[in-house]
Every structure is written in structure tokens, then in C-alpha cells.
Write a protein that holds these residues in place. Structure first.
Motif, short mmCIF file in Angstrom:
data_model
loop_
_atom_site.label_atom_id
_atom_site.label_comp_id
_atom_site.label_asym_id
_atom_site.label_seq_id
_atom_site.Cartn_x
_atom_site.Cartn_y
_atom_site.Cartn_z
N ASN A 1 0.82 -1.22 0.00
CA ASN A 1 0.00 0.00 0.00
C ASN A 1 0.85 1.26 0.00
O ASN A 1 0.41 2.31 -0.48
N THR A 2 2.06 1.18 0.51
CA THR A 2 2.97 2.33 0.51
C THR A 2 3.64 2.50 -0.84
O THR A 2 3.76 3.61 -1.36
N CYS A 3 4.09 1.41 -1.43
CA CYS A 3 4.91 1.46 -2.64
C CYS A 3 4.12 1.59 -3.93
O CYS A 3 4.54 2.28 -4.86
N PHE A 4 2.99 0.89 -4.01
CA PHE A 4 2.31 0.84 -5.30
C PHE A 4 1.83 2.20 -5.81
O PHE A 4 2.00 2.50 -7.00
N PRO A 5 1.24 3.06 -4.96
CA PRO A 5 0.85 4.39 -5.46
C PRO A 5 2.04 5.17 -6.00
O PRO A 5 1.89 5.95 -6.95
N LEU A 6 3.21 4.97 -5.43
CA LEU A 6 4.41 5.69 -5.88
C LEU A 6 4.89 5.18 -7.23
O LEU A 6 5.32 5.95 -8.09
N VAL A 7 4.82 3.87 -7.41
CA VAL A 7 5.35 3.29 -8.64
C VAL A 7 4.44 3.58 -9.84
O VAL A 7 4.84 3.43 -10.99
N LYS A 8 3.20 4.02 -9.58
CA LYS A 8 2.29 4.38 -10.66
C LYS A 8 2.55 5.79 -11.20
O LYS A 8 2.04 6.17 -12.23
N THR A 9 3.35 6.58 -10.47
CA THR A 9 3.63 7.95 -10.92
C THR A 9 4.70 7.95 -12.00
O THR A 9 5.44 6.99 -12.17
N LYS A 10 4.79 9.07 -12.71
CA LYS A 10 5.82 9.22 -13.74
C LYS A 10 7.21 9.33 -13.14
O LYS A 10 8.21 9.16 -13.83
N ALA A 11 7.27 9.63 -11.85
CA ALA A 11 8.56 9.78 -11.17
C ALA A 11 9.10 8.44 -10.66
O ALA A 11 10.18 8.40 -10.07
N ALA A 12 8.36 7.35 -10.87
CA ALA A 12 8.78 6.04 -10.36
C ALA A 12 10.19 5.70 -10.83
O ALA A 12 10.50 5.76 -12.02
N THR A 13 11.03 5.35 -9.89
CA THR A 13 12.43 5.02 -10.20
C THR A 13 12.56 3.53 -10.50
O THR A 13 11.71 2.72 -10.11
N PRO A 14 13.65 3.13 -11.17
CA PRO A 14 13.88 1.70 -11.41
C PRO A 14 13.92 0.89 -10.11
O PRO A 14 13.48 -0.26 -10.10
N LYS A 15 14.42 1.49 -9.05
CA LYS A 15 14.49 0.78 -7.77
C LYS A 15 13.10 0.50 -7.23
O LYS A 15 12.82 -0.59 -6.72
N LEU A 16 12.20 1.48 -7.33
CA LEU A 16 10.82 1.27 -6.88
C LEU A 16 10.14 0.19 -7.72
O LEU A 16 9.39 -0.64 -7.20
N GLN A 17 10.40 0.20 -9.02
CA GLN A 17 9.83 -0.81 -9.91
C GLN A 17 10.33 -2.20 -9.53
O GLN A 17 9.56 -3.18 -9.54
N TYR A 18 11.61 -2.28 -9.19
CA TYR A 18 12.18 -3.56 -8.78
C TYR A 18 11.56 -4.02 -7.45
O TYR A 18 11.24 -5.21 -7.28
#
Length: 373
Positions: free
Chosen positions: A140-157
Motif C-alpha cells: 500500500n505504501t509502494c504501489f501508489p508511488l510506482v504508478k507515478t511518472k517519477a517512479a524510479t527503477p528501484k521502486l519498480q524492482y
């Protein structure tokens, strides 16, 4: 028999084969290779009883083969996406295709929407912290962030492994492989390492030299970039006969590389592997005492496997036999892994000691590890 399920699964094979073959320019040879590979995978999936599990495995196979065949530059991860119907999964998920450029980050606040830049950065830091702890709040913390255009490769991983491990959401290997691929395309070296190892594992099932060699080359590139796990895996496969056809089988080279990695780093798997090779004489002259010393080093780092091996050696090997220390290390193992088997062995070792020795052993710092790995 699993054969009864072929009519349900085969369309998935054909669909993925056609997707990848079309990307490659309708190559009949690639299409045939993929179809043959998928059919061989039935032997691997012969024990699978759930249709969805099999389908997800096949999807992951298709994507990994695309990597191995060098088709990833044009493959869209969404083409291999499946709606798995996970109970806790949002109804709509937009998969990012790449991380924003540094220039874009500097020129626009909109890439962080619906967050401010400060909120995004704080959230990303919290995401990493929760992920390390395997906290249920990670998804719940990470997924909203990874949906943004600012999502970093680390967050995607991270989100890929959140799906793989089922941290705060139902396990979903299909989504995991999709996000792993996206992280790889965005330049994440860990994602490239994971996909390379996955390709080599597929090689073990289909024995296609093209798949194996491409996976090997990809893993070598990751190792050259300094990735410890890639270096370890390369050293490890050189002592495994199943990789002989790739021209890398050489136990002596394996030991030389593994021992160098163990000596120059604190990478625990390399230390354990070197210890085992010394004890067994694999790729080098057997040296029980040198192997034992490395196991002690691994134990000082909190390795459950080291506690186990030390206790076994100390109970039965005449070169390092020590019933008291065998009990201490079994205590440590049981603290880390409180299983019935460990308790049975602990009681067996306890019967060989006096009451005073038992009391003393229980107070030993080594018998009460603060960290278990």
C-alpha cells in the motif's frame, strides 16, 4: 494426468509464441523454437494442479525467453500482462514503461502527481524501509508511488518482489515478472541479474544453447558491473555439471573465484560455498580445518546454515570434535529455526553433557544470536 489440461494451457503457449515471433519479424524459426521450448516445459509443470499457476509460469517463461533471445528492446510488458484477479489488487493498474530522465525531474512537479516532490521522496524512503522488513504495509505504501511518472527503477524492482513474495498482497508471479521486466528496461541492474538467472534456469529445462549462452553473457555483464550475487552465481555454475555444455564447467576455477569472493567480501553465500568446497575437496584439496574456520566466520554473521554444519562437524568429525560446542551451535540453530527436528537433535546432544555444561552453554553469546540469516 496433466495431459488432460493441455487444451487449457496450449493456447497460452501459442499466444506468447506468436507475440514474440511477431516482434522478431514473423520469424518461423523463432516461433518453432518457442513452441518447442514451451512444450518441454510441460515436464517441469507436470506436478502442477492449478491452471492459473501453470499459466503464470508460462507467461514468465515467455518473457524470460524474450530476454534471452534479445527481443526485449521492442517487447511491451503489457502485451504479456494478465489480469489475475487477485483479491487485494486494484482494478486498474497502469504499468510504467520507464523511469523519468533526471532532466524531466528537474523541470516538472507534475511527474510526482498526485504527490508533491517532498511527499514522493519521503514515501520512496519509507517504501524501501518497509520492504527490507517485509512489512505488510509495503504494498500500500509502494504501489501508489510506482504508478507515478517519477517512479524510479528501484521502486519498480521493489514492487516486482512485493508481488513475488506476496508482501501485503496475494502472490502474483505474473505481475512480478512484468514489473521485473519494466525495472530492467529502466536500467535496474538487479532486475537484469534476476532475469539472467531466470534464463539460465530455463536453459536447465530446455537445454537450448542460445538461451543458455545469452543468459550467461547477460549475467557476466552484471558481474562486471560489480554485482556480488552475479559474481557468486557465475562461480557456482562453474562447478555444476549441468552447465557443462555452455563451456564453463571447471570446479578448480569455481573454487578460485568463490574463495576470492569470500575473502574479499562479506558475501555470506560465497563464504558458505567456499567452506563446503574445502570440506568436501571440490575443486581443491580437502581441508576440514580451513572449511571449519570459514563456517565459524559465517556463524559470527548469524548464518543458520553455518550453525547447522558446525554442530554436525563438532559432533562427529574427529578433527574438530567437540560435544560442548556442537550443543552450543545447535542451540543457536534452534533459536533461529525452532523446528521439531532441531529440538530432537538438541535434546540428543544435551543428553551427552552434564547439568553444569548445559547451564553454561545456554549462557554463551553464540548460543543466543541476535541476528539470524
Amino acid at each position: 494426468m496433466f495431459d488432460a489440461k493441455l487444451t487449457f494451457i496450449l493456447p497460452k503457449f501459442n499466444k506468447n509464441s506468436k507475440i514474440i515471433a511477431n516482434i522478431a519479424g514473423n520469424s518461423a524459426s523463432i516461433f518453432k523454437l518457442l513452441q518447442d521450448t514451451f512444450k518441454r516445459m510441460f515436464t517441469v509443470l507436470s506436478q502442477t494442479t492449478l491452471r492459473k499457476t501453470a499459466e503464470r509460469t508460462l507467461r514468465a517463461t515467455a518473457l524470460s525467453l524474450a530476454l534471452a533471445l534479445g527481443l526485449t528492446s521492442s517487447l511491451n510488458a503489457q502485451e504479456l500482462e494478465v489480469n489475475t484477479g487477485a483479491k487485494n489488487q486494484p482494478k486498474t493498474q497502469t504499468l510504467a514503461t520507464s523511469a523519468p530522465t533526471p532532466e524531466a525531474k528537474d523541470n516538472s512537479e507534475s511527474i510526482y502527481s498526485p504527490f508533491t516532490k517532498e511527499e514522493f521522496l519521503k514515501g520512496a524512503a519509507l517504501c524501501e524501509e518497509l520492504f527490507k522488513k517485509k512489512d505488510k504495509a509495503t504494498y500500500n505504501t509502494c504501489f501508489p508511488l510506482v504508478k507515478t511518472k517519477a517512479a524510479t527503477p528501484k521502486l519498480q524492482y521493489i514492487i516486482a518482489h512485493v508481488y513475488f513474495d506476496g508482501i501485503g498482497i496475494a502472490r502474483d508471479n505474473d505481475q512480478g515478472i512484468n514489473w521485473l521486466y519494466i525495472a530492467y528496461k529502466s536500467g535496474n541492474i538487479e532486475a537484469k541479474k534476476d532475469l539472467s538467472i531466470f534464463s539460465l534456469n530455463i536453459y536447465l529445462s530446455n537445454h537450448n544453447l542460445g538461451t543458455g549462452r545469452t543468459g550467461l553473457k547477460s549475467l557476466e555483464d552484471v558481474a562486471m558491473a560489480g554485482n556480488l550475487e552475479a559474481k557468486y552465481y557465475l562461480a557456482d555454475l562453474k562447478k555444476r555439471e549441468e552447465f557443462k555444455e555452455l563451456g564453463v564447467y571447471d570446479p578448480k576455477v569455481s573454487f578460485a573465484e568463490m574463495s576470492k569472493l569470500a575473502e574479499s567480501t562479506s558475501y555470506l553465500p560465497a563464504i558458505l560455498s567456499t567452506a563446503n568446497m574445502l570440506i568436501s575437496g571440490e575443486g581443491t584439496k580437502a581441508d576440514i580445518l580451513a572449511g571449519y574456520k570459514l563456517l565459524e566466520k559465517a556463524a559470527s554473521m548469524g548464518s543458520s546454515e553455518a550453525y547447522k554444519q558446525l554442530s554436525l562437524l563438532e559432533e562427529a568429525n574427529d578433527k574438530v570434535e567437540n560435544k560442548y560446542k556442537a550443543y552450543v551451535h545447535q542451540l543457536a540453530l534452534t533459536t533461529c529455526q525452532n523446528s521439531s527436528d532441531n529440538m530432537i537433535r538438541l535434546n540428543k546432544l544435551e543428553a551427552k553433557l552434564t547439568n553444569e555444561e548445559i547451564k553454561k552453554a545456554r549462557l554463551e553469546p553464540e548460543a543466543n544470536p541476535k541476528v539470524c540469516k
